[in-house]
Design a protein around this motif. Structure first.
Motif, PDB file in Angstrom:
ATOM      1  N   TYR A  75       0.703  -1.166  -0.140  1.00 43.15           N
ATOM      2  CA  TYR A  75       0.091   0.067  -0.034  1.00 43.15           C
ATOM      3  C   TYR A  75       0.968   1.417   0.059  1.00 43.15           C
ATOM      4  N   THR A  76       2.131   1.268   0.413  1.00 42.64           N
ATOM      5  CA  THR A  76       2.894   2.278   0.675  1.00 42.64           C
ATOM      6  C   THR A  76       3.824   2.476  -0.912  1.00 42.64           C
ATOM      7  N   LYS A  77       4.050   1.208  -1.647  1.00 39.69           N
ATOM      8  CA  LYS A  77       4.804   1.291  -2.734  1.00 39.69           C
ATOM      9  C   LYS A  77       4.026   0.603  -3.847  1.00 39.69           C
ATOM     10  N   VAL A  78       2.998   1.121  -4.482  1.00 39.74           N
ATOM     11  CA  VAL A  78       1.975   0.502  -5.420  1.00 39.74           C
ATOM     12  C   VAL A  78       2.884   0.331  -6.872  1.00 39.74           C
ATOM     13  N   ASP A  79       2.953  -0.906  -7.328  1.00 38.89           N
ATOM     14  CA  ASP A  79       3.460  -1.127  -8.750  1.00 38.89           C
ATOM     15  C   ASP A  79       2.501  -0.682  -9.835  1.00 38.89           C
ATOM     16  N   LEU A  80       2.584   0.592 -10.386  1.00 40.92           N
ATOM     17  CA  LEU A  80       1.665   1.029 -11.098  1.00 40.92           C
ATOM     18  C   LEU A  80       1.398   0.231 -12.445  1.00 40.92           C
ATOM     19  N   GLU A  81       2.655  -0.196 -12.907  1.00 42.66           N
ATOM     20  CA  GLU A  81       2.421  -1.123 -14.157  1.00 42.66           C
ATOM     21  C   GLU A  81       1.775  -2.298 -13.921  1.00 42.66           C
ATOM     22  N   ALA A  82       1.819  -2.864 -12.636  1.00 37.67           N
ATOM     23  CA  ALA A  82       1.127  -3.983 -12.373  1.00 37.67           C
ATOM     24  C   ALA A  82      -0.380  -3.492 -12.386  1.00 37.67           C
ATOM     25  N   VAL A  83      -0.632  -2.647 -11.888  1.00 35.12           N
ATOM     26  CA  VAL A  83      -2.115  -2.316 -11.659  1.00 35.12           C
ATOM     27  C   VAL A  83      -2.746  -2.095 -13.259  1.00 35.12           C
ATOM     28  N   ALA A  84      -2.027  -1.287 -13.934  1.00 36.70           N
ATOM     29  CA  ALA A  84      -2.326  -1.145 -15.423  1.00 36.70           C
ATOM     30  C   ALA A  84      -2.757  -2.322 -16.012  1.00 36.70           C
ATOM     31  N   ALA A  85      -1.648  -3.309 -15.847  1.00 42.60           N
ATOM     32  CA  ALA A  85      -1.878  -4.634 -16.502  1.00 42.60           C
ATOM     33  C   ALA A  85      -3.129  -5.596 -16.139  1.00 42.60           C
ATOM     34  N   LEU A  86      -3.649  -5.052 -15.261  1.00 42.83           N
ATOM     35  CA  LEU A  86      -4.841  -5.836 -14.763  1.00 42.83           C
ATOM     36  C   LEU A  86      -6.170  -5.212 -15.278  1.00 42.83           C
ATOM     37  N   ARG A  87      -5.890  -4.210 -15.933  1.00 42.50           N
ATOM     38  CA  ARG A  87      -7.074  -3.569 -16.887  1.00 42.50           C
ATOM     39  C   ARG A  87      -8.365  -3.213 -15.995  1.00 42.50           C
ATOM     40  N   PRO A  88      -7.794  -2.470 -14.614  1.00 41.12           N
ATOM     41  CA  PRO A  88      -9.245  -2.180 -13.803  1.00 41.12           C
ATOM     42  C   PRO A  88      -9.965  -1.117 -14.290  1.00 41.12           C
ATOM     43  N   ASP A  89     -11.375  -1.311 -14.155  1.00 42.99           N
ATOM     44  CA  ASP A  89     -12.291  -0.020 -14.346  1.00 42.99           C
ATOM     45  C   ASP A  89     -12.474   0.608 -13.166  1.00 42.99           C
ATOM     46  N   LEU A  90     -11.688   0.184 -11.937  1.00 40.11           N
ATOM     47  CA  LEU A  90     -11.888   0.991 -10.698  1.00 40.11           C
ATOM     48  C   LEU A  90     -10.750   0.446  -9.936  1.00 40.11           C
TER      49      LEU A  90
END
Length: 297
Positions: A83-98
């Motif tokens: 939660y203090t160090k979010v992997d932005l690329e990993a988030v984007a790769a999951l294609r979230p809509d929220l």
């Protein structure tokens, strides 16, 4: 003519209803607009993961952060850092809509970067027990699971009210809530844990501090002389450093044996299980009252 109208009406009834737009303002004042309930959600805090599952949206969670260990199903989900160090690329790769974030835990810069990528972000923050119930209903609305979320919220409110009725008017116990040992840390009066303390008829001796979580000195604890000390540590085991307060036999909490432990996942996460921790806290403070009454006069 009537037949044509009847056929048209039947067609309209059978057609899927368009998803209603969802428009909500989060804890930081950002307005979030979704075309309909989110279907792919990434959680950026362990307690948010738990709230999503409790609100009936667990099957829509596609990514979580480290220590998202409850319920069991959350352990099997892809992780996107901490939660203090979010992997932005990993988030984007999951294609979230929220993406659902946490005001006190997630760096604002990370949240802004996610928004810049076009990913909808909603940020929450619970400062009291009532906010936990509201959080359930909010994520239920975002995920389209309002019925489950509302039932969970009402159950939480009813249990909170029962604890308040049983313990809220009991004689006050002045207490120190210890988050950590090195550095020595506690919480102020606006933290959700302080609301649980008040629910049990307790008084946080460091309620007046400025930061939500603050570093203090041993001298400050000795000066405050709490009747009880409650610690949470890191896991299920009672931390060894809780017993160190016995080194000051004139400290009321040490002299009376009022050194209590509550597992952190039950008292430090803003989830329905917080009331499990609160109930343990209430029982501990009752023990402190009983020892006070039994003490020789």
């Amino acid at each position: 003519m009537i037949t044509r109208i009847t056929a048209l009406a039947a067609l309209l009834l059978c057609a899927p209803l368009a998803a209603a737009e969802i428009r909500l303002t989060d804890a930081t004042g950002h307005e979030l607009v979704l075309p309909g309930p989110a279907q792919r959600i990434v959680s950026l805090a362990p307690h948010i993961t738990e709230v999503l599952f409790a609100a009936g949206a667990g099957d829509k969670v596609v990514g979580v952060v480290a220590y998202s260990d409850y319920p069991e199903a959350a352990r099997r989900l892809p992780q996107v850092g901490s939660y203090t160090k979010v992997d932005l690329e990993a988030v984007a790769a999951l294609r979230p809509d929220l993406v659902v974030g946490w005001v006190s835990g997630n760096p604002p810069a990370n949240l802004d970067k996610l928004r810049a990528l076009g990913i909808p972000v909603f940020v929450s923050e619970a400062r009291n027990l009532a906010d936990v119930a509201t959080s359930l209903e909010t994520v239920g609305r975002l995920a389209g699971t309002e019925a489950v979320a509302h039932a969970a919220a009402e159950s939480f409110r009813a249990r909170r009210a029962a604890l308040a009725a049983r313990y809220g008017a009991r004689p006050t116990v002045r207490m120190f809530y210890q988050i950590w040992d090195r550095p020595l840390m506690t919480i102020n009066g606006t933290h959700v844990i302080s609301d649980a303390i008040r629910l049990c008829g307790g008084e946080n001796v460091f309620a007046g501090l400025g930061p939500l979580a603050a570093t203090i000195g041993v001298e400050a604890v000795l000066a405050a002389d709490p009747e009880a000390i409650v610690a949470s540590g890191m896991g299920e085991e009672r931390p060894e450093w809780l017993e160190q307060w016995r080194n000051w036999p004139n400290l009321t909490a040490a002299a009376t044996g009022n050194l209590f432990f509550i597992p952190p996942q039950l008292i430090q996460r803003h989830t329905p299980r917080l009331l499990d921790g609160a109930e343990q806290l209430c029982v501990h403070l009752e023990q402190a009252r009983a020892r006070r009454e039994a003490a020789p006069r």
